[in-house]
Motif scaffolding. Structure first.
Motif, PDB file in Angstrom:
ATOM      1  N   CYS A  29      23.384 -13.642  99.149  1.00  0.00           N
ATOM      2  CA  CYS A  29      23.880 -12.964 100.352  1.00  0.00           C
ATOM      3  C   CYS A  29      25.354 -12.625 100.237  1.00  0.00           C
ATOM      4  O   CYS A  29      25.779 -11.521 100.587  1.00  0.00           O
ATOM      5  CB  CYS A  29      23.643 -13.859 101.576  1.00  0.00           C
ATOM      6  N   LYS A  30      26.143 -13.562  99.769  1.00  0.00           N
ATOM      7  CA  LYS A  30      27.585 -13.349  99.708  1.00  0.00           C
ATOM      8  C   LYS A  30      27.950 -12.230  98.733  1.00  0.00           C
ATOM      9  O   LYS A  30      28.871 -11.452  98.982  1.00  0.00           O
ATOM     10  CB  LYS A  30      28.296 -14.643  99.315  1.00  0.00           C
TER      11      LYS A  30
ATOM     12  N   ARG B 185      35.154  -5.851 122.028  1.00  0.00           N
ATOM     13  CA  ARG B 185      34.458  -6.531 123.112  1.00  0.00           C
ATOM     14  C   ARG B 185      32.978  -6.140 123.114  1.00  0.00           C
ATOM     15  O   ARG B 185      32.625  -4.971 123.020  1.00  0.00           O
ATOM     16  CB  ARG B 185      35.097  -6.166 124.445  1.00  0.00           C
ATOM     17  N   TYR B 186      32.119  -7.147 123.214  1.00  0.00           N
ATOM     18  CA  TYR B 186      30.656  -7.010 123.275  1.00  0.00           C
ATOM     19  C   TYR B 186      30.036  -6.529 121.955  1.00  0.00           C
ATOM     20  O   TYR B 186      28.848  -6.293 121.896  1.00  0.00           O
ATOM     21  CB  TYR B 186      30.222  -6.067 124.394  1.00  0.00           C
ATOM     22  N   GLU B 187      30.848  -6.364 120.903  1.00  0.00           N
ATOM     23  CA  GLU B 187      30.280  -5.932 119.629  1.00  0.00           C
ATOM     24  C   GLU B 187      29.606  -7.106 118.941  1.00  0.00           C
ATOM     25  O   GLU B 187      30.154  -8.209 118.881  1.00  0.00           O
ATOM     26  CB  GLU B 187      31.385  -5.363 118.728  1.00  0.00           C
ATOM     27  N   GLU B 188      28.427  -6.899 118.422  1.00  0.00           N
ATOM     28  CA  GLU B 188      27.666  -7.955 117.798  1.00  0.00           C
ATOM     29  C   GLU B 188      28.125  -8.180 116.360  1.00  0.00           C
ATOM     30  O   GLU B 188      28.638  -7.289 115.703  1.00  0.00           O
ATOM     31  CB  GLU B 188      26.176  -7.626 117.806  1.00  0.00           C
ATOM     32  N   LYS B 189      27.893  -9.416 115.888  1.00  0.00           N
ATOM     33  CA  LYS B 189      28.154  -9.719 114.490  1.00  0.00           C
ATOM     34  C   LYS B 189      27.202  -8.912 113.611  1.00  0.00           C
ATOM     35  O   LYS B 189      26.087  -8.598 113.991  1.00  0.00           O
ATOM     36  CB  LYS B 189      27.944 -11.218 114.226  1.00  0.00           C
ATOM     37  N   SER B 190      27.650  -8.599 112.401  1.00  0.00           N
ATOM     38  CA  SER B 190      26.793  -7.857 111.477  1.00  0.00           C
ATOM     39  C   SER B 190      25.643  -8.730 111.005  1.00  0.00           C
ATOM     40  O   SER B 190      25.718  -9.965 111.030  1.00  0.00           O
ATOM     41  CB  SER B 190      27.609  -7.384 110.270  1.00  0.00           C
ATOM     42  N   LYS B 191      24.564  -8.088 110.565  1.00  0.00           N
ATOM     43  CA  LYS B 191      23.420  -8.839 110.037  1.00  0.00           C
ATOM     44  C   LYS B 191      23.825  -9.662 108.814  1.00  0.00           C
ATOM     45  O   LYS B 191      23.336 -10.770 108.617  1.00  0.00           O
ATOM     46  CB  LYS B 191      22.285  -7.879 109.677  1.00  0.00           C
ATOM     47  N   ALA B 192      24.701  -9.106 107.988  1.00  0.00           N
ATOM     48  CA  ALA B 192      25.147  -9.835 106.799  1.00  0.00           C
ATOM     49  C   ALA B 192      25.844 -11.133 107.189  1.00  0.00           C
ATOM     50  O   ALA B 192      25.624 -12.187 106.581  1.00  0.00           O
ATOM     51  CB  ALA B 192      26.084  -8.956 105.976  1.00  0.00           C
TER      52      ALA B 192
ATOM     53  N   ILE C  53      24.544 -15.109 106.360  1.00  0.00           N
ATOM     54  CA  ILE C  53      25.394 -16.119 105.719  1.00  0.00           C
ATOM     55  C   ILE C  53      25.543 -17.331 106.623  1.00  0.00           C
ATOM     56  O   ILE C  53      25.491 -18.484 106.164  1.00  0.00           O
ATOM     57  CB  ILE C  53      26.762 -15.511 105.374  1.00  0.00           C
ATOM     58  N   ASP C  54      25.690 -17.116 107.918  1.00  0.00           N
ATOM     59  CA  ASP C  54      25.849 -18.212 108.868  1.00  0.00           C
ATOM     60  C   ASP C  54      24.596 -19.097 108.892  1.00  0.00           C
ATOM     61  O   ASP C  54      24.700 -20.328 108.879  1.00  0.00           O
ATOM     62  CB  ASP C  54      26.126 -17.647 110.264  1.00  0.00           C
ATOM     63  N   ILE C  55      23.418 -18.490 108.911  1.00  0.00           N
ATOM     64  CA  ILE C  55      22.169 -19.264 108.915  1.00  0.00           C
ATOM     65  C   ILE C  55      22.072 -20.131 107.665  1.00  0.00           C
ATOM     66  O   ILE C  55      21.740 -21.328 107.727  1.00  0.00           O
ATOM     67  CB  ILE C  55      20.959 -18.314 109.002  1.00  0.00           C
ATOM     68  N   LEU C  56      22.371 -19.551 106.518  1.00  0.00           N
ATOM     69  CA  LEU C  56      22.248 -20.281 105.258  1.00  0.00           C
ATOM     70  C   LEU C  56      23.292 -21.387 105.147  1.00  0.00           C
ATOM     71  O   LEU C  56      22.995 -22.484 104.649  1.00  0.00           O
ATOM     72  CB  LEU C  56      22.387 -19.313 104.086  1.00  0.00           C
ATOM     73  N   GLU C  57      24.516 -21.136 105.612  1.00  0.00           N
ATOM     74  CA  GLU C  57      25.543 -22.171 105.560  1.00  0.00           C
ATOM     75  C   GLU C  57      25.195 -23.353 106.468  1.00  0.00           C
ATOM     76  O   GLU C  57      25.404 -24.516 106.102  1.00  0.00           O
ATOM     77  CB  GLU C  57      26.905 -21.583 105.949  1.00  0.00           C
ATOM     78  N   ARG C  58      24.644 -23.058 107.644  1.00  0.00           N
ATOM     79  CA  ARG C  58      24.227 -24.133 108.542  1.00  0.00           C
ATOM     80  C   ARG C  58      23.096 -24.957 107.926  1.00  0.00           C
ATOM     81  O   ARG C  58      23.072 -26.180 108.035  1.00  0.00           O
ATOM     82  CB  ARG C  58      23.779 -23.553 109.885  1.00  0.00           C
ATOM     83  N   GLU C  59      22.158 -24.278 107.287  1.00  0.00           N
ATOM     84  CA  GLU C  59      21.050 -24.992 106.661  1.00  0.00           C
ATOM     85  C   GLU C  59      21.540 -25.846 105.495  1.00  0.00           C
ATOM     86  O   GLU C  59      21.068 -26.971 105.283  1.00  0.00           O
ATOM     87  CB  GLU C  59      19.992 -24.000 106.191  1.00  0.00           C
TER      88      GLU C  59
ATOM     89  N   ARG D  16      34.712  -6.817 104.660  1.00  0.00           N
ATOM     90  CA  ARG D  16      34.835  -6.211 105.985  1.00  0.00           C
ATOM     91  C   ARG D  16      33.689  -6.647 106.900  1.00  0.00           C
ATOM     92  O   ARG D  16      33.873  -6.814 108.100  1.00  0.00           O
ATOM     93  CB  ARG D  16      34.868  -4.690 105.847  1.00  0.00           C
ATOM     94  N   ASP D  17      32.499  -6.837 106.343  1.00  0.00           N
ATOM     95  CA  ASP D  17      31.345  -7.194 107.159  1.00  0.00           C
ATOM     96  C   ASP D  17      31.464  -8.591 107.759  1.00  0.00           C
ATOM     97  O   ASP D  17      30.869  -8.875 108.791  1.00  0.00           O
ATOM     98  CB  ASP D  17      30.057  -7.116 106.329  1.00  0.00           C
ATOM     99  N   CYS D  18      32.214  -9.457 107.086  1.00  0.00           N
ATOM    100  CA  CYS D  18      32.361 -10.829 107.589  1.00  0.00           C
ATOM    101  C   CYS D  18      33.683 -11.060 108.305  1.00  0.00           C
ATOM    102  O   CYS D  18      33.759 -11.885 109.207  1.00  0.00           O
ATOM    103  CB  CYS D  18      32.239 -11.832 106.428  1.00  0.00           C
TER     104      CYS D  18
END
Length: 587
Positions: free
Chosen positions: A360-361, A375-382, A386-392, A367-369
Motif C-alpha cells: 500500500c505504501k 472542511r468536511y473533506e474525506e480522507k483518501s482511500k489510500a 494504510i490506517d487499517i493495516l497499521e492498526r491491525e 500527497r495522498d497521506c
C-alpha cells in the motif's frame, strides 16, 4: 510548433540583473529566463486569475485555467482546437475542454502531470516533478521506480502525446524504458497501457518481453492488459516455457468450471457461485475466487463470498500473492477490512519480501497521506487502507507480546499478575461507561467494540475477578487468552483510550491517576464489611466529583476553542466541529 530545447530547472528566485559588461548572448539568456519565470506564474492558481479557458480533469471535476493566446501560439494542437471551438455563450464565460475527451488516455492524467506539460508549453522548460506527487510514503523505498514516480511519467506521456509535443514524448519514453528494467512486475502494467495507447511500439515491445518472463499469473494479465498484448505475452510464454502448468490446461472440464465461477463473480451473483460449488468438486481455493473478488469485484460481493466460509483467506496464488495482497494493489479500504476481519494475515509476504502495508505504501503518493484536508473533506482511500493495516499490525504486535508473556508463565503468581493487567484494561472501559455512558457508547461504536461479548457484559463487575480455584495454570492461560482476544478485537482498547483522551483530556488524567495509584476494588461497592463499603462509597463519591470538575474544564476548553475557530472562519457553518478539531489533549 516552434521547438524549444528541453532543459530541467527547479523553482528559483528572480534572476539577478546582468553584469555591467554582459555579452548579447548573456543578456538574451537572462531575458528568456525572466520571461519563463513570469509566464510560469500564470499556471499558479494563487496568482491573478486571468485565464480565458479551462482544461477539466476527469478526477473529481478539477480544472486548470489556461490562456488560449499562449497555447495557440505555442502549439498547433491547441490552435486547431481553439479555432474550432464555438464562441462562449455569454460574455466572460470560459471555454471548457474536458481532458478525457480531448486526448487519448486523458482520463488517466492528473493535475500535477498536466501542469508540468502545460508549463513546458508556457516556458520552454520542463520542471522536476513536485516530491509529494512523485514519491511514495514508504520510508524504506529508494523512490527510483516506485509507483508514484512511474505514474507521474505515465500521465505526462499521455498528455505530451495527446498534445503532440514530440520532444517531450521522446524524453518520457526514455524514462519509462529505464523504469521497465527496475520496476516491480505489476508496476510495468501502466507502462504497457500508455505504450499501447500512444503507439510507442519500441517501448511496448520492451514491456511485453519483461512481463512475459515475470511471475504474474495469466488470469491477472488477461484482466489487466489489452487483448492483443496479452496474446503476444501468452505466445512468448508458451514458446519459452512449454511445460509450465500455467500455460497448459491439465483438465479442460476443471478449467471450464473455474471460468464459470469467475463469470458468476463478474455478474455479482454469489448465489450462483454457491450453486456451482455444490454441483462440482471445484472449490473457491481451486478457482482463486477470493483473489479474484478482492481484485475486481464490489466490496459487498467479496463480503458475501467470505460468508460461504469455504476458502482460505491466506492462500497464495501462482504469483505468491494472498487475497490481501491483491486488495492492497487495488487500494479499496472496504475490501481490506473485510479480509482482515476474516483472518487475513498482514504478516504474509510476497516472493520479493513485501507485506500488505508495504504494498500500500509504495503505491501511495506523499500527497495522498499528508494532504491538508479542507472542511468536511474525506480522507483518501489510500490513507484509509494504510490506517487499517497499521492498526491491525499494532493489534497483532500487542497479541504477540502477550503471547510471549503467557509462554513465560510458570507460576500462579505470574498468572495473577497477567490477570490483573487485563482487569486494569477492563476497568478503564468500565469507569468510562459509569461516568459517561452516552460518550462511551459512541466511542465503543467507533471502535467496533459494542458487539464484543467481553465488552457487552463488562458492567457486570462480578465477572471481572472470577476465579475458579480448580483451574490449572494452563486452563487459566486459555481463559486469559480469550479475554485478551476480546479486548484487542478491532483495536478497541487503543481506540477507546485515544478517543477518550482526545475529547476528555482532563477526565482522562483523573481516571489514569486513580487507576495507577489505587486498587481497582473500588468498583465492587457491595463487597467487604460494612466499614469497607462505607469507605469505598466515600472514595467513589470523591472520584465522581473530581471527574465532574474535570469534565467542566473539558467543556470550557472546547467552548473556547469553538468560539475562536468560528470567529476566524469566513462561514459560520461547522463551528462546533471545528472547535473540537483544535482541542488538544493535555497529556
Amino acid at each position: 510548433m516552434e521547438t524549444s530545447t528541453i532543459s530541467f530547472s527547479s523553482p528559483s528566485p528572480p534572476s539577478p540583473p546582468p553584469p555591467p559588461r554582459a555579452t548579447r548572448a548573456e543578456l538574451d539568456a537572462v531575458s528568456l529566463r525572466r520571461l519563463s519565470d513570469n509566464l510560469e506564474r500564470l499556471l499558479d492558481p494563487a496568482f491573478l486569475d486571468c485565464a480565458d479557458a479551462e482544461i477539466v480533469l476527469a478526477q473529481a471535476g478539477q480544472a486548470v485555467g489556461v490562456h488560449r493566446c499562449i497555447l495557440a501560439s505555442r502549439s498547433p494542437f491547441f490552435f486547431d482546437h481553439f479555432a474550432a471551438a464555438a464562441p462562449a455563450a455569454a460574455a466572460g464565460e470560459k471555454l471548457r475542454l474536458k481532458l478525457d475527451g480531448l486526448v487519448p488516455g486523458g482520463s488517466h492524467i492528473g493535475r500535477d502531470a498536466l501542469v508540468a506539460v502545460l508549463g513546458y508549453l508556457y516556458t520552454g522548460l520542463l520542471k522536476s516533478p513536485p516530491q509529494e506527487a512523485a514519491v511514495c510514503v514508504d520510508d524504506g523505498c529508494g523512490h527510483e521506480a516506485c509507483r508514484p514516480a512511474i505514474d507521474f511519467v505515465v500521465e505526462s506521456t499521455y498528455a505530451a502525446s495527446g498534445f503532440q509535443i514530440s520532444e517531450l514524448v521522446s524524453l518520457f519514453q526514455r524514462r519509462l524504458s529505464d523504469f521497465i528494467n527496475i520496476a516491480l512486475d505489476e508496476d510495468v502494467v501502466p507502462i504497457v497501457h500508455v505504450a499501447s495507447t500512444c503507439q510507442l511500439q519500441e517501448l511496448l515491445s520492451q514491456c511485453i518481453h519483461r512481463v512475459a518472463i515475470s511471475t504474474l499469473d495469466s488470469l491477472y494479465l488477461e484482466k489487466e492488459l489489452p487483448g492483443d498484448t496479452y496474446s503476444k505475452i501468452k505466445e512468448i510464454r508458451r514458446s519459452a516455457f512449454p511445460d509450465e502448468s500455467d500455460n497448459v490446461i491439465q483438465d479442460p472440464e476443471h478449467e471450464k468450471r473455474v471460468r464459470n465461477i469467475l463469470k458468476a463473480l463478474d455478474s455479482d451473483d454469489v448465489d450462483l457461485v454457491d450453486m456451482l460449488l455444490k454441483e462440482s468438486a471445484v472449490t473457491l481455493d481451486d478457482a482463486f475466487a477470493i483473489h479474484y473478488a478482492a481484485a475486481y469485484c464490489e466490496p459487498k460481493v467479496l463480503a458475501e463470498l467470505l460468508k460461504l466460509n469455504s476458502a482460505n483467506v491466506n492462500l497464495k496464488n501462482n504469483s505468491g500473492y494472498t487475497p490481501l495482497h491483491m486488495a492492497c494493489m487495488r487500494r479499496e479500504p472496504d475490501i481490506i477490512l473485510s479480509l482482515v476481519e476474516r483472518g487475513a494475515s498482514v504478516m504474509e509476504k510476497t516472493p520479493d519480501g513485501r507485506d500488505a502495508l508495504t504494498i500500500c505504501k509504495r503505491l501511495t503518493r506523499e500527497r495522498d497521506c499528508n494532504k491538508k484536508l479542507e472542511r468536511y473533506e474525506e480522507k483518501s482511500k489510500a490513507y484509509l487502507c494504510i490506517d487499517i493495516l497499521e492498526r491491525e499490525l499494532k493489534r497483532k504486535s500487542f497479541i504477540l507480546d502477550q503471547i510471549s508473556i503467557e509462554e513465560s508463565i510458570a507460576t500462579p503468581l505470574l498468572v495473577d499478575n497477567f490477570h490483573m493487567r487485563l482487569i486494569n484494561l477492563e476497568n478503564r472501559v468500565a469507569f468510562a461507561r459509569i461516568f459517561f455512558p452516552s460518550e462511551a457508547k459512541l466511542v465503543m461504536r467507533i471502535a467496533q467494540a459494542d458487539s464484543t461479548e467481553e465488552f457487552a457484559g463488562i458492567t457486570n463487575f462480578s465477572k471481572l475477578k472470577e476465579v475458579d480455584l480448580n483451574e490449572t495454570p494452563t486452563m487459566q492461560n486459555k481463559r486469559l487468552r480469550e479475554r485478551l482476544d476480546a479486548l484487542t478485537k478491532t483495536g478497541a482498547i487503543n481506540s477507546i483510550v485515544e478517543l477518550g483522551r482526545r475529547y476528555f483530556p482532563h477526565c482522562s488524567d483523573v481516571l489514569d491517576k486513580f487507576l495507577n495509584e489505587e486498587s481497582t476494588d473500588l468498583i465492587f461497592l457491595e463487597t467487604g464489611t460494612a466499614d469497607d463499603q462505607r469507605v469505598k462509597r466515600m472514595r467513589f463519591s470523591e472520584l465522581r466529583e473530581d471527574v465532574r470538575k474535570a469534565f467542566t474544564k473539558d467543556k470550557a476548553v472546547a467552548a473556547i476553542a469553538s468560539s475562536a475557530s468560528s470567529s476566524s472562519s469566513p462561514r459560520s457553518e461547522g463551528r462546533g466541529k471545528q472547535g473540537y478539531k483544535k482541542l488538544k489533549p493535555s497529556r
